[in-house]
Enzyme design. Structure first.
Site, short mmCIF file in Angstrom:
data_model
loop_
_atom_site.label_atom_id
_atom_site.label_comp_id
_atom_site.label_asym_id
_atom_site.label_seq_id
_atom_site.Cartn_x
_atom_site.Cartn_y
_atom_site.Cartn_z
N HIS A 259 29.42 19.53 -19.30
CA HIS A 259 30.06 18.93 -20.27
C HIS A 259 31.45 18.41 -19.70
CE1 HIS A 259 28.22 19.66 -24.38
NE2 HIS A 259 27.52 20.31 -23.25
N ASP B 126 31.81 12.54 -21.61
CA ASP B 126 31.51 12.68 -23.02
C ASP B 126 32.01 11.74 -23.98
OD1 ASP B 126 29.96 14.75 -22.05
OD2 ASP B 126 30.83 16.46 -23.44
N ASP C 252 37.76 13.47 -26.45
CA ASP C 252 37.10 14.72 -26.28
C ASP C 252 37.78 15.58 -25.58
OD1 ASP C 252 34.59 16.61 -26.65
OD2 ASP C 252 34.19 16.18 -24.47
N GLU D 281 37.85 19.58 -23.58
CA GLU D 281 37.01 20.81 -23.02
C GLU D 281 38.20 22.21 -23.15
OE1 GLU D 281 33.97 21.16 -22.30
OE2 GLU D 281 33.76 18.99 -22.38
#
Length: 235
Positions: free
Chosen positions: A152, A157, A7, A9
């Site tokens: 998040h 995540d 994942d 960001e």
């Protein structure tokens, strides 16, 4: 099989307009077991995050100012994912950013360093059509606690998605079909019938083809050979 749940960001939604990756989190799965050999880096994007993105991840420009640039961690990342199957929720978003960052450095696309990509959002939509299939919704559906997920975060995540993926692809772990002696209607005992009087009707070719089609669908859902496949082969 080595799999990496990944994942990211980012500073915003579109790498083509200058948005950059600010965090990468990866969780390793080997033969369907979490190994603890994870990869996590914060990255200085050399720009501010959009207000909307900042509200999601909470990673400020000040916090990221002393973190390495992407070109400083890319070799670590390439080595970490090399030869692994990558698991991402809504893969086009993360791959768009990763491929853009690799392109900026004159490197082959990120996807060329791994053996393939599984998009768990696509898989979830196939399993649960018409349902909400966000990461939070899937955590609720599979009984995975995400109470600690206030903002998040790429590593958090990825950890949640790893649990979701293993739950989604678990298939049939147990098969309890205890045959009762009593008949379903009225609870009366079935009358014993001599084996010589039992008529066996074998499936015709069309029925066997339909059965094979059903088994194929169960194999796909189980990401392997379903329990019924074993019985079919024994028969």
């Amino acid at each position: 099989m080595r799999q990496i749940v990944l994942d990211t960001e980012t500073t915003g939604l579109n790498p083509r307009t200058g948005d950059r990756i600010i965090e990468i989190g990866c969780v390793e799965i080997f033969n369907r077991k979490l190994t603890g050999n994870n990869f996590h880096r914060y990255i200085n994007p050399e720009r501010d995050s959009d207000e909307a993105a900042l509200a999601v991840h909470g990673l400020t420009t000040e916090f990221l100012s002393d973190k390495p640039r992407f070109h400083e961690i890319v070799e670590e990342l390439r080595e970490y994912v090399r030869g692994a199957e990558i698991i991402i929720h809504n893969a086009p978003f993360d791959l768009g950013f990763l491929n853009h960052e690799f392109s900026r450095l004159g490197l082959p696309e990120f996807t060329e360093h791994c053996t393939g990509v599984i998009d768990t959002l696509v898989h979830a939509k196939e399993l649960h059509p018409g349902k909400r299939n966000s990461l939070d919704a899937l955590c609720d559906r599979y009984g995975i606690s995400n109470a600690h997920r206030k903002l998040h975060g790429a590593l958090l995540d990825s950890e949640l998605l790893a649990d979701v993926y293993l739950a989604m692809t678990r298939g049939q772990n147990t098969l309890s079909m205890d045959v009762e002696v009593e008949a379903a209607i009225g609870g009366d005992l079935l009358e014993a019938v001599p084996l010589g009087e039992i008529i066996v009707l074998k499936a015709n070719a069309e029925e066997e083809a339909l059965h094979e089609s059903v088994l194929g669908g169960l194999d796909k859902a189980a990401k392997g050979s379903c329990v019924w496949r074993n019985y079919s082969q024994q028969g």
